[in-house]
Design an enzyme around this catalytic site. Structure first.
Site, PDB file in Angstrom:
ATOM      1  N   GLY A  92       0.765  -1.238   0.000  1.00 52.44           N
ATOM      2  CA  GLY A  92       0.000   0.000   0.000  1.00 52.44           C
ATOM      3  C   GLY A  92       0.796   1.287   0.000  1.00 52.44           C
ATOM      4  O   GLY A  92       0.330   2.302   0.525  1.00 52.44           O
ATOM      5  N   ASN A 132       1.357   3.083  -2.704  1.00 51.13           N
ATOM      6  CA  ASN A 132       0.564   3.984  -3.554  1.00 51.13           C
ATOM      7  C   ASN A 132      -0.662   4.483  -2.799  1.00 51.13           C
ATOM      8  O   ASN A 132      -1.034   5.658  -2.913  1.00 51.13           O
ATOM      9  CB  ASN A 132       0.157   3.293  -4.860  1.00 51.13           C
ATOM     10  CG  ASN A 132       1.267   3.330  -5.879  1.00 51.13           C
ATOM     11  OD1 ASN A 132       1.575   4.383  -6.433  1.00 51.13           O
ATOM     12  ND2 ASN A 132       1.895   2.184  -6.126  1.00 51.13           N
ATOM     13  N   ARG A 138     -14.421 -16.607  -9.670  1.00 46.01           N
ATOM     14  CA  ARG A 138     -14.096 -15.207  -9.934  1.00 46.01           C
ATOM     15  C   ARG A 138     -15.375 -14.349  -9.991  1.00 46.01           C
ATOM     16  O   ARG A 138     -15.404 -13.220  -9.514  1.00 46.01           O
ATOM     17  CB  ARG A 138     -13.340 -15.119 -11.268  1.00 46.01           C
ATOM     18  CG  ARG A 138     -12.291 -14.051 -11.337  1.00 46.01           C
ATOM     19  CD  ARG A 138     -11.564 -14.091 -12.656  1.00 46.01           C
ATOM     20  NE  ARG A 138     -10.359 -14.911 -12.651  1.00 46.01           N
ATOM     21  CZ  ARG A 138      -9.213 -14.604 -12.043  1.00 46.01           C
ATOM     22  NH1 ARG A 138      -9.110 -13.502 -11.350  1.00 46.01           N
ATOM     23  NH2 ARG A 138      -8.165 -15.399 -12.117  1.00 46.01           N
ATOM     24  N   LEU A 140      -9.881  -8.923 -13.115  1.00 49.64           N
ATOM     25  CA  LEU A 140     -11.309  -8.647 -12.906  1.00 49.64           C
ATOM     26  C   LEU A 140     -12.135  -9.162 -14.076  1.00 49.64           C
ATOM     27  O   LEU A 140     -11.678  -9.161 -15.226  1.00 49.64           O
ATOM     28  CB  LEU A 140     -11.500  -7.141 -12.735  1.00 49.64           C
ATOM     29  CG  LEU A 140     -10.793  -6.593 -11.480  1.00 49.64           C
ATOM     30  CD1 LEU A 140     -10.609  -5.079 -11.569  1.00 49.64           C
ATOM     31  CD2 LEU A 140     -11.550  -6.978 -10.219  1.00 49.64           C
ATOM     32  N   ASN A 198      -6.123   2.227 -12.970  1.00 50.04           N
ATOM     33  CA  ASN A 198      -5.108   1.302 -12.455  1.00 50.04           C
ATOM     34  C   ASN A 198      -3.731   1.929 -12.617  1.00 50.04           C
ATOM     35  O   ASN A 198      -3.485   2.646 -13.591  1.00 50.04           O
ATOM     36  CB  ASN A 198      -5.171  -0.005 -13.267  1.00 50.04           C
ATOM     37  CG  ASN A 198      -4.135  -1.030 -12.822  1.00 50.04           C
ATOM     38  OD1 ASN A 198      -3.985  -1.307 -11.640  1.00 50.04           O
ATOM     39  ND2 ASN A 198      -3.401  -1.596 -13.783  1.00 50.04           N
ATOM     40  N   HIS A 216       0.171   0.824 -13.170  1.00 51.26           N
ATOM     41  CA  HIS A 216       0.919  -0.351 -13.621  1.00 51.26           C
ATOM     42  C   HIS A 216       2.405   0.009 -13.730  1.00 51.26           C
ATOM     43  O   HIS A 216       2.752   1.064 -14.277  1.00 51.26           O
ATOM     44  CB  HIS A 216       0.397  -0.828 -14.980  1.00 51.26           C
ATOM     45  CG  HIS A 216       1.110  -2.053 -15.464  1.00 51.26           C
ATOM     46  ND1 HIS A 216       0.816  -3.309 -14.988  1.00 51.26           N
ATOM     47  CD2 HIS A 216       2.145  -2.202 -16.332  1.00 51.26           C
ATOM     48  CE1 HIS A 216       1.634  -4.190 -15.566  1.00 51.26           C
ATOM     49  NE2 HIS A 216       2.443  -3.538 -16.386  1.00 51.26           N
ATOM     50  N   THR A 254     -10.049  -1.423 -18.913  1.00 53.25           N
ATOM     51  CA  THR A 254     -11.015  -2.033 -19.827  1.00 53.25           C
ATOM     52  C   THR A 254     -10.838  -3.552 -19.714  1.00 53.25           C
ATOM     53  O   THR A 254      -9.968  -4.024 -18.969  1.00 53.25           O
ATOM     54  CB  THR A 254     -10.760  -1.609 -21.285  1.00 53.25           C
ATOM     55  OG1 THR A 254      -9.465  -2.098 -21.669  1.00 53.25           O
ATOM     56  CG2 THR A 254     -10.814  -0.097 -21.457  1.00 53.25           C
ATOM     57  N   ASP A 261      -4.376  -4.609 -18.723  1.00 55.75           N
ATOM     58  CA  ASP A 261      -3.312  -3.596 -18.806  1.00 55.75           C
ATOM     59  C   ASP A 261      -3.313  -2.875 -20.165  1.00 55.75           C
ATOM     60  O   ASP A 261      -2.288  -2.328 -20.583  1.00 55.75           O
ATOM     61  CB  ASP A 261      -1.921  -4.209 -18.535  1.00 55.75           C
ATOM     62  CG  ASP A 261      -1.807  -4.748 -17.120  1.00 55.75           C
ATOM     63  OD1 ASP A 261      -2.450  -4.190 -16.216  1.00 55.75           O
ATOM     64  OD2 ASP A 261      -1.074  -5.737 -16.912  1.00 55.75           O
TER      65      ASP A 261
HETATM   66  C1  GAR Z   1       3.025  -1.103  -7.554  1.00 56.50           C
HETATM   67  O1  GAR Z   1       4.304  -1.099  -8.116  1.00 56.50           O
HETATM   68  C2  GAR Z   1       1.959  -1.170  -8.635  1.00 56.50           C
HETATM   69  O2  GAR Z   1       2.309  -0.458  -9.797  1.00 56.50           O
HETATM   70  C3  GAR Z   1       1.922  -2.647  -8.910  1.00 56.50           C
HETATM   71  O3  GAR Z   1       2.007  -3.246  -7.646  1.00 56.50           O
HETATM   72  C4  GAR Z   1       2.775  -2.404  -6.789  1.00 56.50           C
HETATM   73  C5  GAR Z   1       1.990  -2.158  -5.527  1.00 56.50           C
HETATM   74  O4  GAR Z   1       2.773  -1.475  -4.576  1.00 56.50           O
HETATM   75  N1  GAR Z   1       0.728  -3.029  -9.589  1.00 56.50           N
HETATM   76  C6  GAR Z   1       0.664  -4.024 -10.473  1.00 56.50           C
HETATM   77  O5  GAR Z   1       1.613  -4.716 -10.753  1.00 56.50           O
HETATM   78  C7  GAR Z   1      -0.704  -4.224 -11.092  1.00 56.50           C
HETATM   79  N2  GAR Z   1      -0.679  -5.283 -12.035  1.00 56.50           N
HETATM   80  P1  GAR Z   1       2.092  -0.763  -3.342  1.00 56.50           P
HETATM   81  O6  GAR Z   1       1.180  -1.817  -2.678  1.00 56.50           O
HETATM   82  O7  GAR Z   1       3.234  -0.406  -2.446  1.00 56.50           O
HETATM   83  O8  GAR Z   1       1.327   0.411  -3.839  1.00 56.50           O
END
Ligand code: GAR
Length: 214
Positions: free
Chosen positions: A16, A18, A69, A97, A111, A113, A145, A149
């Site tokens: 977490g 981000n 799912r 999803l 999202n 990425h 979408t 990705d």
């Molecule tokens: C981040 O680097 C994000 O871009 C990536 O997971 C990490 C989460 O870090 N997301 C993906 O790979 C989505 N496919 P965080 O939990 O510290 O934010």
């Protein structure tokens, strides 16, 4: 004059950082959005503690408790829709999803990425960037979408791949940029500055990807 701030729900699966960048951004009195809830598919996600510390509501919808799912996504939609969010943010949410889920949040699901999409969709992006010999790598924020990705790009932040980088050093350089572009994209959305025209994201009516990163 008082404005109604855009209600945001954030989905996480892990540490977490981000989410923390969003929590910190939302402390600003002038922030155009309000973080209403954080939902994790993992009960042990460290990001849940970050939300609790900031007195933000949390929920866990554990994917392991659902037979399919479809059932998981239906429960997740119920959990999210309690907050009637204007925007749902995937911030390190590591589940694919269903098309039903994606279409339910059409135009209000974004999202982050860790690559310069369309390069390196999927997992292990940093190791793959190094293995490919790429000189530039980075992060992307995009509308989600049904194409994994592959949705319309809102903003990207490039970083150099340096001699001697390993996946961890490169990931750390990218992550710093993620923490800038994700809150910026949420603000743009909340301020009504984003639109999608012909499959491309516009910022203030001009192609978003042709504009300098925040
Ligand atoms: C981040 O680097 C994000 O871009 C990536 O997971 C990490 C989460 O870090 N997301 C993906 O790979 C989505 N496919 P965080 O939990 O510290 O934010």
């Amino acid at each position: 004059m008082s404005h109604t701030r855009c209600a945001v729900v954030v989905l996480i699966s892990g540490r977490g950082t981000n989410l923390q960048a969003i929590i910190d951004d939302a402390q600003d009195a002038n922030c155009p959005y309000a973080l209403r809830a954080v939902i994790s598919n993992r009960p042990d996600a460290a990001g849940l503690e970050r939300a609790r510390r900031a007195a933000i509501e949390t929920q866990v919808v554990d994917h392991e408790s659902y037979a399919s799912r479809q059932h998981f996504d239906a429960a997740l939609m119920d959990a999210i829709d309690r907050y009637a969010p204007g925007l749902v943010v995937l911030a390190g949410f590591m589940r694919i999803l269903t098309p039903e889920f994606v279409s339910h949040y059409d135009g209000r699901l974004i999202n982050i990425h860790p690559s310069l999409l369309p390069a390196f969709p999927g997992l292990d992006t940093h190791a793959r960037a190094i293995a490919s010999g790429a000189r530039a790598h980075g992060a992307s924020v995009h509308f989600v979408t049904a194409d994994l990705d592959g949705g319309p790009l809102i903003v990207q932040a490039p970083v150099p791949v340096l001699a001697g980088d390993d996946a961890d050093t490169l990931a750390a350089r990218v992550l710093e940029q993620e923490h800038e572009i994700l809150p910026a994209a949420i603000r743009w959305f909340a301020d009504g500055r984003l639109s999608i025209e012909g499959g491309h994201v516009m910022l203030d009516g001009k192609p978003a990807m042709a504009q300098p990163a925040p």
